[in-house]
Design a protein around this motif. Sequence first.
Motif, PDB file in Angstrom:
ATOM      1  N   LYS A  75       0.833  -1.202   0.000  1.00 48.12           N
ATOM      2  CA  LYS A  75       0.000   0.000   0.000  1.00 48.12           C
ATOM      3  C   LYS A  75       0.864   1.247   0.000  1.00 48.12           C
ATOM      4  O   LYS A  75       1.854   1.332   0.708  1.00 48.12           O
ATOM      5  N   ASP A  76       0.433   2.229  -0.768  1.00 46.32           N
ATOM      6  CA  ASP A  76       1.022   3.560  -0.738  1.00 46.32           C
ATOM      7  C   ASP A  76       0.103   4.403   0.133  1.00 46.32           C
ATOM      8  O   ASP A  76      -0.922   4.896  -0.326  1.00 46.32           O
ATOM      9  N   LEU A  77       0.441   4.521   1.408  1.00 46.68           N
ATOM     10  CA  LEU A  77      -0.432   5.229   2.356  1.00 46.68           C
ATOM     11  C   LEU A  77      -0.675   6.663   1.931  1.00 46.68           C
ATOM     12  O   LEU A  77      -1.796   7.154   1.990  1.00 46.68           O
ATOM     13  N   GLN A  78       0.360   7.354   1.478  1.00 47.20           N
ATOM     14  CA  GLN A  78       0.191   8.754   1.105  1.00 47.20           C
ATOM     15  C   GLN A  78      -0.786   8.899  -0.051  1.00 47.20           C
ATOM     16  O   GLN A  78      -1.630   9.775  -0.048  1.00 47.20           O
ATOM     17  N   LEU A  79      -0.690   8.024  -1.032  1.00 48.52           N
ATOM     18  CA  LEU A  79      -1.615   8.085  -2.157  1.00 48.52           C
ATOM     19  C   LEU A  79      -3.015   7.684  -1.712  1.00 48.52           C
ATOM     20  O   LEU A  79      -3.997   8.345  -2.032  1.00 48.52           O
ATOM     21  N   LYS A  80      -3.116   6.607  -0.945  1.00 48.18           N
ATOM     22  CA  LYS A  80      -4.405   6.061  -0.534  1.00 48.18           C
ATOM     23  C   LYS A  80      -5.153   7.001   0.403  1.00 48.18           C
ATOM     24  O   LYS A  80      -6.343   7.210   0.260  1.00 48.18           O
ATOM     25  N   VAL A  81      -4.453   7.558   1.374  1.00 45.14           N
ATOM     26  CA  VAL A  81      -5.119   8.374   2.390  1.00 45.14           C
ATOM     27  C   VAL A  81      -5.098   9.855   2.045  1.00 45.14           C
ATOM     28  O   VAL A  81      -6.137  10.517   2.028  1.00 45.14           O
ATOM     29  N   LEU A  82      -3.925  10.395   1.769  1.00 49.29           N
ATOM     30  CA  LEU A  82      -3.821  11.840   1.602  1.00 49.29           C
ATOM     31  C   LEU A  82      -4.334  12.334   0.260  1.00 49.29           C
ATOM     32  O   LEU A  82      -4.891  13.424   0.169  1.00 49.29           O
ATOM     33  N   ASN A  83      -4.150  11.567  -0.799  1.00 49.62           N
ATOM     34  CA  ASN A  83      -4.536  12.047  -2.126  1.00 49.62           C
ATOM     35  C   ASN A  83      -5.938  11.624  -2.552  1.00 49.62           C
ATOM     36  O   ASN A  83      -6.480  12.173  -3.491  1.00 49.62           O
ATOM     37  N   ASN A  84      -6.523  10.644  -1.894  1.00 45.96           N
ATOM     38  CA  ASN A  84      -7.838  10.157  -2.308  1.00 45.96           C
ATOM     39  C   ASN A  84      -8.994  10.940  -1.715  1.00 45.96           C
ATOM     40  O   ASN A  84     -10.133  10.724  -2.091  1.00 45.96           O
ATOM     41  N   PHE A  85      -8.720  11.801  -0.750  1.00 43.18           N
ATOM     42  CA  PHE A  85      -9.796  12.530  -0.090  1.00 43.18           C
ATOM     43  C   PHE A  85      -9.546  14.022  -0.185  1.00 43.18           C
ATOM     44  O   PHE A  85      -8.415  14.473  -0.146  1.00 43.18           O
ATOM     45  N   LYS A  86     -10.615  14.775  -0.277  1.00 38.69           N
ATOM     46  CA  LYS A  86     -10.495  16.231  -0.274  1.00 38.69           C
ATOM     47  C   LYS A  86     -10.422  16.653   1.190  1.00 38.69           C
ATOM     48  O   LYS A  86     -11.346  16.447   1.949  1.00 38.69           O
ATOM     49  N   GLY A  87      -9.301  17.216   1.598  1.00 38.73           N
ATOM     50  CA  GLY A  87      -9.117  17.552   3.005  1.00 38.73           C
ATOM     51  C   GLY A  87      -8.766  16.317   3.808  1.00 38.73           C
ATOM     52  O   GLY A  87      -8.372  15.293   3.271  1.00 38.73           O
TER      53      GLY A  87
END
Length: 168
Positions: free
Chosen positions: A70-82
């Motif tokens: 898993k790429d946490l930064q892509l999955k969590v930070l980039n997949n959601f607005k805010g």
Amino acid sequence: MLMRIYFYQNYIKAMNNLSQHCETIQQAKNNGIEFASCGAIKFDGGFTNVDNVVDYIDVFEIGLIMIEMKDLQLKVLNNFKGKPSRQELKNIFKNIKGKFENSYELVKEKIDPDLIETLNYLVWKNNTEAALMDRYLPVEFKDKPYKICKTNEICSKLNGLNTRSCQE
């Protein structure tokens, strides 16, 4: 003694069948590829095309290793607005947990019902900060069915197991 020989013969047969799917462990191609310096059985899109399973597995003796990348930064930070909501985070980690459960059931059906689920790894990309994991990992997933490590650490965790099917 006869039972032990039968088990060993079936074990060797299963390992030869699985080892044809051995590939270098790597993170998904979306946000830059990261390779580990060892291999495992490519499970998702390799041995099986079933949805919602882990990326890699490996077998040693009668134990099973499952690896989800898993790429946490892509999955969590980039997949959601805010900032992602608590429920959105729960859904991400619930999905990951489901992948381990589904994979184990599939392995028991298709490979060997006697394999024991022994080691599970959730592998983050190398650039994932520990503080980021601590901040976004929901409390109920701190008691998790897997160990967390980074791409460059997974091989050292696996190399202590001398009888892996994808041993170099």
